[in-house]
Write a protein that holds these residues in place. Structure first.
Motif, short mmCIF file in Angstrom:
data_model
loop_
_atom_site.label_atom_id
_atom_site.label_comp_id
_atom_site.label_asym_id
_atom_site.label_seq_id
_atom_site.Cartn_x
_atom_site.Cartn_y
_atom_site.Cartn_z
N THR A 126 0.83 -1.21 0.00
CA THR A 126 0.00 0.00 0.00
C THR A 126 0.86 1.25 0.00
OG1 THR A 126 -1.75 -1.17 1.20
CG2 THR A 126 -1.81 1.24 1.23
N TRP A 127 1.90 1.26 0.86
CA TRP A 127 2.81 2.41 0.88
C TRP A 127 3.50 2.58 -0.45
CZ3 TRP A 127 8.14 2.41 0.12
CH2 TRP A 127 8.78 3.64 0.34
N PHE A 128 3.94 1.48 -1.06
CA PHE A 128 4.62 1.53 -2.35
C PHE A 128 3.72 2.15 -3.41
CE2 PHE A 128 8.15 -0.53 -4.82
CZ PHE A 128 7.73 -0.16 -6.08
N ALA A 129 2.48 1.69 -3.50
CA ALA A 129 1.55 2.19 -4.53
C ALA A 129 1.24 3.67 -4.31
CB ALA A 129 0.27 1.36 -4.52
N GLU A 130 1.04 4.07 -3.05
CA GLU A 130 0.73 5.47 -2.76
C GLU A 130 1.92 6.37 -3.09
OE1 GLU A 130 -0.39 5.35 1.33
OE2 GLU A 130 -2.45 4.71 0.92
N THR A 131 3.11 5.92 -2.74
CA THR A 131 4.32 6.70 -3.03
C THR A 131 4.56 6.79 -4.53
OG1 THR A 131 5.29 5.95 -0.94
CG2 THR A 131 6.78 6.93 -2.54
N PHE A 132 4.37 5.69 -5.24
CA PHE A 132 4.55 5.67 -6.69
C PHE A 132 3.58 6.65 -7.36
CE2 PHE A 132 4.08 4.08 -11.01
CZ PHE A 132 5.38 3.75 -11.36
N ALA B 157 9.10 3.27 -13.03
CA ALA B 157 9.23 1.84 -12.74
C ALA B 157 10.60 1.32 -13.14
CB ALA B 157 8.13 1.06 -13.46
N THR B 158 11.11 1.82 -14.25
CA THR B 158 12.45 1.42 -14.69
C THR B 158 13.51 1.90 -13.71
OG1 THR B 158 11.74 1.52 -17.01
CG2 THR B 158 14.10 1.54 -16.60
N ALA B 159 13.37 3.13 -13.23
CA ALA B 159 14.33 3.66 -12.25
C ALA B 159 14.32 2.82 -10.97
CB ALA B 159 14.00 5.12 -11.93
N ILE B 160 13.13 2.48 -10.50
CA ILE B 160 13.01 1.67 -9.29
C ILE B 160 13.56 0.26 -9.52
CG2 ILE B 160 11.35 0.63 -7.69
CD1 ILE B 160 9.60 3.15 -8.17
N GLY C 95 10.56 -8.16 -3.35
CA GLY C 95 9.77 -9.08 -2.54
C GLY C 95 8.42 -9.42 -3.12
N VAL C 96 8.10 -8.87 -4.28
CA VAL C 96 6.83 -9.19 -4.95
C VAL C 96 6.86 -10.66 -5.41
CG1 VAL C 96 5.40 -8.70 -6.97
CG2 VAL C 96 6.38 -6.82 -5.64
N TYR C 97 5.76 -11.35 -5.18
CA TYR C 97 5.70 -12.78 -5.49
C TYR C 97 5.50 -13.00 -6.99
CZ TYR C 97 4.03 -17.60 -5.73
OH TYR C 97 3.87 -18.92 -6.05
N VAL C 98 6.33 -13.85 -7.56
CA VAL C 98 6.20 -14.25 -8.97
C VAL C 98 5.92 -15.74 -9.00
CG1 VAL C 98 7.28 -14.32 -11.24
CG2 VAL C 98 7.84 -12.45 -9.67
N ASN C 99 4.70 -16.09 -9.37
CA ASN C 99 4.33 -17.50 -9.48
C ASN C 99 5.21 -18.19 -10.53
OD1 ASN C 99 2.71 -19.90 -10.52
ND2 ASN C 99 1.39 -19.21 -8.85
N ALA D 5 3.58 -1.18 -7.82
CA ALA D 5 3.11 0.17 -8.11
C ALA D 5 1.60 0.24 -8.24
CB ALA D 5 3.77 0.69 -9.39
N HIS D 6 0.98 -0.89 -8.52
CA HIS D 6 -0.48 -0.94 -8.67
C HIS D 6 -1.14 -1.66 -7.49
CE1 HIS D 6 0.83 0.14 -12.71
NE2 HIS D 6 -0.37 0.66 -12.87
N GLY D 7 -0.42 -1.69 -6.37
CA GLY D 7 -1.00 -2.14 -5.12
C GLY D 7 -1.13 -3.64 -4.95
#
Length: 321
Positions: free
Chosen positions: A9-15, A38-41, A219-223, A265-267
Motif C-alpha cells: 500500500t505504501w509503495f503504490a501510494e508513493t509511486f 518503474a524502470t528507475a526503481i 519481494g513481490v511474489y512471482v508465481n 506500483a499498482h497495489g
C-alpha cells in the motif's frame, strides 16, 4: 522476503505521488512517466526514440527534482570523448598531485541526448557505466549515484552523421519507449500557460525512498507459471521466422524485474499475466534483430512481439491453473 500488504500500500501510494508530481511538468503522458519511474526503481535504464521538442529534457529534470536528486545532461556529438562523460584526472601543480574531475555521469538522473551522434567508443563509455554502476579512471573505481538512471535519446528522423547503436548495447536498456506529442487538451493547456512549472518542482520523496522501493519490489511474489510464461514469450522471439536474433537472457531478467515493480506500483504483492502483457513490448521489442526480408516487407519488432503475445497462451489470473 515477501512484501507485506502494508508495504504494498505504501509503495503504490508513493509511486502515485511521484507520478503525480512529474505529471505537473509533463502533461498527458502518465503512462510514459510510470514506465520511466518503474524502470528507475527496477535499477534499469531508458532509451527514448522521439522527435525534438517532446519534453525529454523536462522529463529527466522533473524526475530528479521529484526525488530530490541530481541530474545532468550530456549532448552527444561526434567530437565527444569518453572522458567528457566519465571524468578525467588532472595534475594540480599547486598541490603536486593528480585530482579527479567527475564527469556528468555522477548524477542520479543522466540525460544522454542523441546518444547515436557520438562515436562508438564514447557510447561504450556510457554503456559500461550503466552496466557496472561505477567509473574506473586511472585504476581507481568510483561509484556513481544511487539511484542511477540513464535516459538516452535518439532522433528517428535524422540519421545523417549518426552511429547506430549495436544490438549488444541496445540490450543494456531495460525499456525503449517514446514520449510523443501531447494530445490536444494538453497542448492547449501548455499554450495557455496553465502547465508552466513553478521554476522547480517540489520534491515529494528522496533518493533513499527510491532505494527502499527498489528493495521492496524484489519481494513481490512471482508465481512459477508467470516465470514460465515469460520464458515461453522469450523463446517464441527466438523461433519467430521474421527474427534473426531473439531476446537474450538479460532481456528476460529485465522483464521479470520490471513486472515486479509494476505489480507493487499498482497495489499488488504478486505479478499477473496482464503485467507481463503490458510491459512485454517496451521491455523486449528493441532487443530483436529482424531478418532483412522481414524489414523490407514492413515488419516491425513491435508487431512481432504483439503477435507473440497473441500466440502464447498466458496462465490464468494470478498465475494459477
Amino acid at each position: 522476503m515477501t512484501i507485506a500488504q502494508v508495504q504494498t500500500t505504501w509503495f503504490a501510494e508513493t509511486f502515485a505521488l511521484l507520478a503525480d508530481n512529474v505529471e505537473q511538468a509533463i502533461l498527458g503522458k502518465r503512462h510514459v512517466i510510470e514506465l520511466v519511474l518503474a524502470t528507475a526503481i527496477s535499477k534499469g535504464h531508458v532509451l527514448l526514440e522521439d522527435y525534438p521538442g517532446t519534453g525529454k529534457t523536462a522529463l529527466a529534470r522533473s524526475i530528479a527534482q521529484t526525488i530530490h536528486g541530481t541530474n545532468a545532461r550530456i549532448q552527444f556529438t561526434p567530437d565527444l570523448l569518453p572522458g567528457d562523460v566519465t571524468g578525467i584526472t588532472v595534475f594540480d601543480q599547486k598541490r603536486g598531485e593528480f585530482e579527479f574531475h567527475a564527469g556528468p555521469v555522477f548524477a542520479n538522473i543522466v540525460l544522454a541526448d542523441e546518444i547515436n551522434r557520438a562515436s562508438p567508443k564514447t557510447q561504450s563509455a556510457l554503456l559500461e557505466v550503466m552496466e557496472e554502476g561505477n567509473v574506473t579512471v586511472d585504476g581507481v573505481t568510483r561509484p556513481v549515484g544511487d539511484p542511477f538512471l540513464v535516459i538516452a535519446t535518439q532522433n528517428p528522423i535524422e540519421q545523417g552523421g549518426t552511429y547506430r547503436l549495436p544490438e549488444a548495447q541496445l540490450d543494456r536498456f531495460m525499456i525503449k519507449t517514446s514520449v510523443g506529442y501531447p494530445d490536444e487538451a494538453a497542448t492547449l493547456r501548455i499554450l495557455q500557460g496553465v502547465a508552466e512549472p513553478r521554476g522547480e518542482l517540489d520534491a515529494v520523496a528522496s533518493t533513499d525512498t527510491i532505494i527502499a522501493m527498489s528493495d521492496l519490489a524484489r519481494g513481490v511474489y512471482v508465481n512459477p507459471l508467470i516465470s514460465d510464461y515469460i520464458m515461453r514469450i522469450v523463446d517464441a522471439t527466438r523461433r519467430a521466422t521474421e527474427v534473426r536474433l531473439g531476446v537474450s537472457v538479460r532481456g528476460a531478467i529485465a522483464l521479470s524485474k520490471l513486472v515486479m515493480t509494476w505489480a507493487a506500483a499498482h497495489g499488488r504483492s504478486f505479478v499477473t499475466p496482464d503485467d507481463v502483457r503490458e510491459l512485454a513490448v517496451p521491455a523486449l521489442a528493441h532487443r530483436l534483430v529482424l531478418e532483412p526480408e522481414a524489414e523490407f516487407d514492413g515488419v516491425t519488432a513491435v508487431a512481432v512481439v504483439g503477435q507473440i503475445l497473441l500466440d502464447v497462451a498466458p496462465p490464468r489470473e494470478n498465475g494459477t491453473l
